[in-house]
Design a protein around this motif. Structure first.
Motif, mmCIF file in Angstrom:
data_model
loop_
_atom_site.group_PDB
_atom_site.id
_atom_site.type_symbol
_atom_site.label_atom_id
_atom_site.label_comp_id
_atom_site.label_asym_id
_atom_site.label_seq_id
_atom_site.Cartn_x
_atom_site.Cartn_y
_atom_site.Cartn_z
ATOM 1 N N GLU A 103 -11.888 17.412 7.555
ATOM 2 C CA GLU A 103 -11.573 16.427 7.802
ATOM 3 C C GLU A 103 -11.639 14.778 7.530
ATOM 4 O O GLU A 103 -10.525 14.389 8.353
ATOM 5 N N ASN A 104 -11.762 14.077 6.655
ATOM 6 C CA ASN A 104 -12.091 12.901 6.245
ATOM 7 C C ASN A 104 -11.389 12.323 4.793
ATOM 8 O O ASN A 104 -11.722 11.538 4.263
ATOM 9 N N THR A 151 -2.432 10.967 12.755
ATOM 10 C CA THR A 151 -2.572 10.160 13.836
ATOM 11 C C THR A 151 -2.949 8.817 14.300
ATOM 12 O O THR A 151 -1.934 7.630 14.612
ATOM 13 N N GLY A 152 -4.061 8.802 13.484
ATOM 14 C CA GLY A 152 -4.354 7.481 12.944
ATOM 15 C C GLY A 152 -3.361 6.648 12.389
ATOM 16 O O GLY A 152 -3.246 5.355 12.602
ATOM 17 N N PHE A 162 -8.355 3.046 9.290
ATOM 18 C CA PHE A 162 -9.644 3.804 9.104
ATOM 19 C C PHE A 162 -10.717 2.947 7.958
ATOM 20 O O PHE A 162 -11.986 3.992 8.174
ATOM 21 N N PRO A 181 -19.647 12.592 4.262
ATOM 22 C CA PRO A 181 -18.828 13.113 5.691
ATOM 23 C C PRO A 181 -18.425 11.707 6.671
ATOM 24 O O PRO A 181 -17.670 12.175 7.848
ATOM 25 N N GLU A 182 -19.401 10.878 6.572
ATOM 26 C CA GLU A 182 -18.699 9.500 7.980
ATOM 27 C C GLU A 182 -17.351 8.459 7.524
ATOM 28 O O GLU A 182 -17.311 8.137 8.675
ATOM 29 N N VAL A 216 -13.516 8.142 5.552
ATOM 30 C CA VAL A 216 -12.269 8.886 4.835
ATOM 31 C C VAL A 216 -12.713 8.482 3.651
ATOM 32 O O VAL A 216 -12.972 7.157 2.614
ATOM 33 N N ASP A 266 -6.054 13.917 13.016
ATOM 34 C CA ASP A 266 -6.802 13.535 13.745
ATOM 35 C C ASP A 266 -6.228 11.643 12.744
ATOM 36 O O ASP A 266 -6.047 10.868 12.812
ATOM 37 N N LEU A 267 -6.024 12.273 11.237
ATOM 38 C CA LEU A 267 -6.557 11.403 10.881
ATOM 39 C C LEU A 267 -4.358 10.876 10.571
ATOM 40 O O LEU A 267 -4.092 9.590 10.641
#
Lengths: 357, 357
Positions: A200-201, A230-231, A97, A174-175, A177, A227-228
């Motif tokens: 979601e972050n 999965t990262g 991230f 917001p952009e 993590v 999604d995090l």
């Protein structure tokens, strides 16, 4: 130094864990281990699993453990990642991230592995000074360029943030993590877990090493948007497909099935922490208000290193960090009531002798 | 894909381990697991250790296990590194010894995790084509710019190099690390271990997952000059201080105390491999001469994928790699004599039907 080392290995200053003495009969209050054994259900599950199955690889997706966690925390399995201790998860998170050229933010006094992860991954960072009372400020974390990492409760201070302040930080990044490292959350703090559905972050990282008494089993987990997760899986699958062995997975799942034991030992530690804090203050120590299984304490008129050495002479190990702002503090893990009584006796004698000197 | 992923995670193609089916009653010949259980001494040691000790962190230096290995291999403890499977050690080695801008070399057909490690660490690589018979060439590895990695025996071919050829490669890369990945060495190859005293640029990596039947315990080790071992330790201590749990360390040490069991099961696999190879050849298969616990086989007139599917229909899992040069080959793990007999029966029927078609 060797000519065969890479430049990054030549220049990194590695993390140094607390001492694990091999001999001696120490009261070990230096690595925030739990003074109580893990639930008997854990040992039993492991003993039953130590058999022919070990010839097979573990389940790389760690499904049974993640399902146990999903049931416990009312999440979906794909919102959960399992790793070899929370340290491994942090290492994967830095890789997954954070980006070179986009500095991340964390406190000036916090878990000392964070700058190591930055260095080894060529990630820049900016430190945010804790307030004078060692509480975590909020606004300075707004609008980071690369991400935010906050230990909550913080280590080595034990200080804990309000959930609404954490949510403000998340909303104002917001952009990027925002990683909340909750290694010590079970000792009285409020987990940011309830915020993951809305943000979601947000990645929440926890461990079984502290409140679950399983430091020896090396199990941690992360919770967040799928999604995090999965990262993190991609970072792991570029490193080592199976980092949790079969016995660790089985033991870890069993730890979440014995709630009564968990609450009993956890509450004992919280109670002992309160009593120990009161007694330390009576002796004239400054003690940071702690929501962790340790206290961070200082006696203005006695060098922390002197106290550290005196405790060690008496067979009691605590942790001292020779770092700016905190070099006159000691981090003392909460042990059993008997262990803390012994510790207090040494400290009483020391402070008395100090006055007499 | 998520906007929160780093560029390296967005672009990496991760390693995919062999299938670990959860249900079904498969004959599992797809991940090179040992068909025999680990030594009973391992399970016994683990059962005895599953107790109160788990509340404590493991020994971060893994001393007792490294001492057991040092005794077994007649080395000094500081020539040995212990890790969470050989994969983790490979990941640390890439970080510790290889450098962006200095391409490393490995075979075009070899362990498919190597290019993943390169990608995630931004290390360039050049592939050296295997000879037509899938043996490893020697001279093309001379004078690499960044390092050499050789799996010996190689996977998925099973082919094994002579030690004198390995030494020539080491001598002709004095400025770089030569990593010999010996995951399968105990099944008949000769270890490069005896060369480490003479060559400070040689790192030998082994695992307990194959010949020691302990894939489920996640333990590997590396042997080499103490400066290389220190390099691996620095990589680990920038990632996760303790990657081997208490039970894995104790079980792994016990595995090296039961030589009779080890030799017995190992020799059974070697014997079964010989018999299975003979039978496959009688059926018209090309079989690479193997020194591993698997064979790599092809039948010119039947697509490997067709054989793969037919075996799976019959409850037998093997491994197929859809890659250049080897897409018509199957990698078949050596199981028990009974399992190989069943496999041969399916293959016999298949080849017969194919002729009848």
């Amino acid at each position: 130094m060797s000519k065969y080392w890479s430049n990054s290995i030549k220049s990194v200053e590695t993390y140094v864990p607390g001492e694990q003495p091999k001999g001696g009969n120490f009261i070990k209050l230096n690595t925030n281990e739990n003074p109580y054994p893990p639930s008997p259900a854990v040992a039993e599950a492991i003993r039953c699993a130590a058999d022919e199955r070990l010839r097979r690889y573990p389940d790389p997706s760690c499904d049974s453990f993640r399902e146990a966690l999903a049931g416990y925390y009312k999440l979906d399995k794909n919102q959960i990642f399992a790793g070899n201790g929370s340290d491994e998860i942090l290492a994967f998170a830095w890789k997954a991230f954070f980006e070179p050229g986009k500095p991340i933010m964390f406190a000036d006094v916090t878990y000392s592995f964070y700058p190591v992860y930055c260095k080894i991954n060529s990630i820049d960072f900016e430190t945010v000074p804790l307030n004078d009372d060692f509480t975590m400020p909020v606004e300075p974390f707004f609008g980071s360029r690369g991400g935010v990492v906050i230990a909550n409760p913080n280590a080595p201070t034990g200080s804990c943030m309000e959930l609404e302040d954490i949510e403000r930080i998340i909303k104002n990044n917001p952009e990027n993590v925002v990683l909340i490292d909750e290694a010590y959350i079970d000792f009285g703090g409020k987990s940011a877990l309830e915020l993951i559905e809305r943000h979601e972050n947000l990645l929440v990282v926890q461990t079984l090493s502290k409140a679950r008494s399983l430091a020896g089993l090396r199990v941690g987990f992360a919770m967040g948007d799928k999604d995090l997760i999965t990262g993190l899986e991609k970072a792991r699958d570029s490193f080592n497909s199976y980092t949790l062995d079969t016995l660790a997975l089985i033991g870890a799942a069993a730890a979440f099935e014995d709630e009564e034991y968990f609450l009993g030992t956890r509450n004992s530690i919280i109670r002992t922490r309160g009593e120990f804090t009161d007694e330390l203050r009576k002796l004239g120590f400054d003690v940071v208000e702690s929501k962790a299984n340790f206290v961070f304490a200082s006696k203005k008129d006695i060098p922390a290193l002197k106290i550290f050495k005196k405790l060690r002479e008496n067979g009691i190990l605590v942790r001292h960090f020779d770092k700016p702002r905190i070099s006159n503090y000691l981090r003392i893990t909460i042990g059993t009531p008997e262990q803390m009584k012994e510790t207090l006796q040494v400290l009483k004698k020391l402070t008395q002798n100090h006055i007499d000197e």
